[in-house]
Design an enzyme around this catalytic site. Structure first.
Site, PDB file in Angstrom:
ATOM      1  CB  SER A  23       0.661  -3.685   0.531  1.00  0.00           C
ATOM      2  OG  SER A  23      -0.318  -4.194  -0.353  1.00  0.00           O
ATOM      3  CB  THR A  61       1.154  -1.714   5.580  1.00  0.00           C
ATOM      4  OG1 THR A  61       1.250  -2.755   4.612  1.00  0.00           O
ATOM      5  CG2 THR A  61       0.344  -0.555   5.045  1.00  0.00           C
ATOM      6  CE1 TYR A  62       3.856  -4.255  -0.090  1.00  0.00           C
ATOM      7  CE2 TYR A  62       4.050  -5.001   2.183  1.00  0.00           C
ATOM      8  CZ  TYR A  62       3.754  -5.249   0.853  1.00  0.00           C
ATOM      9  OH  TYR A  62       3.340  -6.501   0.478  1.00  0.00           O
ATOM     10  N   GLY A 105      -4.361  -7.813   3.359  1.00  0.00           N
ATOM     11  CA  GLY A 105      -3.762  -8.698   4.347  1.00  0.00           C
ATOM     12  C   GLY A 105      -4.360  -8.507   5.727  1.00  0.00           C
ATOM     13  CB  ALA A 106      -2.912  -9.243   9.058  1.00  0.00           C
TER      14      ALA A 106
END
EC number: 4.1.1.11
Length: 135
Positions: A25, A57-58, A73-74
């Site tokens: 996210s 993403t969100y 994250g990634a």
């Protein structure tokens, strides 16, 4: 026919943090989420102005007034603290709604504080001296 339209964007925000081992996210200051009419879990596209990377993403809500733009994250492999980004949300709507819809375009300063809110995706506010309008 359905059209996918610009719903809102936060223009030239500065990434303040990244956490590779977070579940994913982008964390966005609650004030900016309100200004851009974003809700937690909403899909956003991140465009990194510094390196050209784009990703989807969100959004998750960050502390109000903090100026946080956190890449989680990634995505932290692609976007780094200090990078300038554009956060974009799109909406799918019927043709008539799309033709009348007014997106929310949020400009921020170097501390990710809102300095301008408009509806024209090509308009550049007077305070953005380094930017040019395509019009």
């Amino acid at each position: 026919m359905l059209r996918t339209m610009l719903k809102s964007k936060i223009h030239r925000a500065t990434v303040t943090q990244s956490d590779l081992h977070y579940v994913g996210s982008v964390t966005i200051d609650a004030d900016l989420m309100d200004a851009a009419d974003l809700i937690e879990g909403e899909q956003v596209t991140i465009v990194d102005i510094d390196n050209g990377n784009r990703l989807v993403t969100y959004a998750i809500t960050g502390a109000r007034g903090s100026g946080v733009i956190g890449i989680n994250g990634a995505a932290a492999h692609l976007v780094h603290p200090g990078d300038l980004v554009i956060l974009i949300a799109y909406g799918t709507m019927e043709d008539a709604e799309a033709r009348a819809y007014q997106p929310r375009v949020v400009f921020v300063d170097a501390d990710n504080r809102q300095v301008h809110l408009g509806a024209d995706p090509a308009m550049v506010p007077d305070t953005a001296v380094d930017l040019m309008s395509p019009r």
